[in-house]
Write a protein that holds these residues in place. Structure first.
Motif, PDB file in Angstrom:
ATOM      1  N   GLU A  50      19.737  72.282  71.555  1.00  0.00           N
ATOM      2  CA  GLU A  50      19.009  71.728  70.409  1.00  0.00           C
ATOM      3  C   GLU A  50      19.984  71.191  69.357  1.00  0.00           C
ATOM      4  N   ALA A  51      21.068  71.939  69.125  1.00  0.00           N
ATOM      5  CA  ALA A  51      22.072  71.466  68.175  1.00  0.00           C
ATOM      6  C   ALA A  51      22.724  70.176  68.650  1.00  0.00           C
ATOM      7  N   GLY A  52      23.018  70.101  69.966  1.00  0.00           N
ATOM      8  CA  GLY A  52      23.584  68.873  70.523  1.00  0.00           C
ATOM      9  C   GLY A  52      22.635  67.691  70.386  1.00  0.00           C
ATOM     10  N   ARG A  53      21.341  67.953  70.636  1.00  0.00           N
ATOM     11  CA  ARG A  53      20.349  66.884  70.488  1.00  0.00           C
ATOM     12  C   ARG A  53      20.292  66.395  69.045  1.00  0.00           C
ATOM     13  N   ILE A  54      20.323  67.341  68.115  1.00  0.00           N
ATOM     14  CA  ILE A  54      20.280  66.957  66.699  1.00  0.00           C
ATOM     15  C   ILE A  54      21.511  66.131  66.335  1.00  0.00           C
ATOM     16  N   ARG A  55      22.683  66.556  66.858  1.00  0.00           N
ATOM     17  CA  ARG A  55      23.904  65.795  66.570  1.00  0.00           C
ATOM     18  C   ARG A  55      23.824  64.384  67.139  1.00  0.00           C
ATOM     19  N   ILE A  56      23.307  64.271  68.382  1.00  0.00           N
ATOM     20  CA  ILE A  56      23.205  62.952  69.014  1.00  0.00           C
ATOM     21  C   ILE A  56      22.252  62.056  68.242  1.00  0.00           C
ATOM     22  N   VAL A  57      21.093  62.631  67.867  1.00  0.00           N
ATOM     23  CA  VAL A  57      20.110  61.847  67.117  1.00  0.00           C
ATOM     24  C   VAL A  57      20.684  61.402  65.772  1.00  0.00           C
ATOM     25  N   ALA A  58      21.356  62.352  65.090  1.00  0.00           N
ATOM     26  CA  ALA A  58      21.943  62.003  63.799  1.00  0.00           C
ATOM     27  C   ALA A  58      23.020  60.927  63.957  1.00  0.00           C
ATOM     28  N   LYS A  59      23.840  61.054  65.017  1.00  0.00           N
ATOM     29  CA  LYS A  59      24.889  60.058  65.255  1.00  0.00           C
ATOM     30  C   LYS A  59      24.280  58.700  65.565  1.00  0.00           C
ATOM     31  N   ALA A  60      23.197  58.703  66.386  1.00  0.00           N
ATOM     32  CA  ALA A  60      22.538  57.448  66.727  1.00  0.00           C
ATOM     33  C   ALA A  60      21.939  56.793  65.484  1.00  0.00           C
ATOM     34  N   LYS A  61      21.313  57.609  64.632  1.00  0.00           N
ATOM     35  CA  LYS A  61      20.747  57.061  63.395  1.00  0.00           C
ATOM     36  C   LYS A  61      21.849  56.493  62.501  1.00  0.00           C
ATOM     37  N   ALA A  62      22.962  57.239  62.413  1.00  0.00           N
ATOM     38  CA  ALA A  62      24.071  56.757  61.580  1.00  0.00           C
ATOM     39  C   ALA A  62      24.640  55.449  62.133  1.00  0.00           C
ATOM     40  N   GLU A  63      24.789  55.375  63.470  1.00  0.00           N
ATOM     41  CA  GLU A  63      25.312  54.142  64.070  1.00  0.00           C
ATOM     42  C   GLU A  63      24.347  52.982  63.861  1.00  0.00           C
ATOM     43  N   ALA A  64      23.028  53.273  64.012  1.00  0.00           N
ATOM     44  CA  ALA A  64      22.036  52.222  63.800  1.00  0.00           C
ATOM     45  C   ALA A  64      22.083  51.716  62.362  1.00  0.00           C
TER      46      ALA A  64
END
Length: 339
Positions: A192-206
């Motif tokens: 779950e923490a990894g998913r949150i990090r990926i989502v946050a990173k994707a949002k930041a990149e977007a």
């Protein structure tokens, strides 16, 4: 009697006198018998008895006592466990006689009842339920002991199950299960923490891409606006749009060369990089602009001719359709009348 020394008589009299008294400690009761028969119960303090005739048969402790009973039994799924049951009891002060004369070994009696109740209750439960319902087992033991031991003058104060010890292999298995559950939970939390990090990173990149694109668009818009202003200024001094565009491009070319040369650590090479590259670029651009204008004019003339031809063709088609309609009307005058 005359032959008995006086000091012997005095000693014997003193002994008789002193043996007539005895003391009983606090929270203790003494049983007095006369010629082997129960006489009385004496409580704490200084007491009197008839020497030689009366004797103290025994003493009963009235304090709360504790008996620890270790029991090995099995559960419903045939898992053997050792249980430690602590029984707290005391002698009822009004029933000292029953406690002394009716029951010789109270500890053995209590142990037997504890064994009986525990081995009747635990086999009905699974191992996990034994841990969860140990208080219910303790209450059942206390209830059974009270019913049995009250008759003998004993009051059961409390029963506690202080230890439940399964077989060592069972404990190891339970520990492995617990460890596996915890590892599973840890893995789920990590995922779950990894998913949150990926989502946050994707949002930041977007968001970064969006802002970068907006910046590039603003930059190009400003460059275009600057180019328009530059062309307008050059047009005012007699330089046409093509020459102005070529001049701007050549200027940017030399600005780029200057920026590259200013960086001593740069390993960038700009090709072509000959001295006549600027003039060649200018000539090529002017030629391409001229050719582009010629092509554009040719396309416009061709489009006009094509549009004119379509108009003529459409007019001829309309004329032919009109003539065919007139000929049909002459051949069928009835149709004309009907109309």
């Amino acid at each position: 009697m005359d032959n008995i020394p006086l000091y012997v008589i005095l000693f014997f009299a003193l002994f008789i006198f002193l043996s007539s008294f005895f003391t009983v400690k606090q929270q203790t009761s003494a049983i007095v018998e006369r010629f082997g028969k129960f006489q009385s119960i004496r409580h704490s303090g200084l007491q009197l008895k008839i020497p030689i005739v009366d004797k103290i048969a025994g003493k009963i402790n009235l304090k709360i006592q504790q008996l620890d009973v270790i029991i090995e039994t099995k559960t419903k799924e045939n898992v053997f466990v050792k249980m430690k049951v602590s029984v707290q009891f005391k002698v009822i002060q009004d029933k000292v006689y029953e406690a002394f004369y009716k029951l010789e070994y109270p500890h053995d009696q209590i142990t037997s009842y504890v064994f009986d109740v525990v081995r009747a209750e635990v086999p009905k439960l699974k191992l996990d339920d034994v841990f969860e319902r140990k208080d219910d087992i303790a209450i059942a033991v206390k209830r059974e002991l009270n019913e049995a031991m009250t008759t003998y003058g004993y009051d059961i104060i409390n029963t506690l199950i202080t230890d439940i010890d399964p077989d060592i292999q069972v404990k190891n298995a339970m520990n492995r299960i617990n460890a596996a559950d915890r590892e599973k939970s840890a893995a789920e939390y990590e995922a779950e923490a990894g998913r949150i990090r990926i989502v946050a990173k994707a949002k930041a990149e977007a968001e970064s891409k969006r802002l970068q694109g907006q910046g590039i668009a603003d930059q190009r818009r400003e460059i275009a606006r600057g180019l328009v202003e530059s062309v307008d200024i050059l047009n005012k001094v007699g330089i046409n749009s093509q020459e102005a565009s070529a001049l701007i491009v050549v200027t940017q070319h030399y600005d780029t060369l200057q920026a590259i040369g200013a960086d001593a650590n740069s390993n960038l090479i700009l090709l072509p990089n000959s001295p006549q590259a600027g003039s060649d670029m200018l000539n090529n651009m002017v030629a391409s602009f001229t050719a582009s204008n010629q092509v554009g004019e040719s396309m416009k003339r061709y489009q006009k001719k094509k549009d004119s031809g379509q108009e003529v063709k459409r007019s001829m088609t309309d004329f032919n359709q009109s003539e065919e309609s007139k000929s049909r009307d002459k051949e069928n005058p009835e149709n004309t009348d009907l109309v």
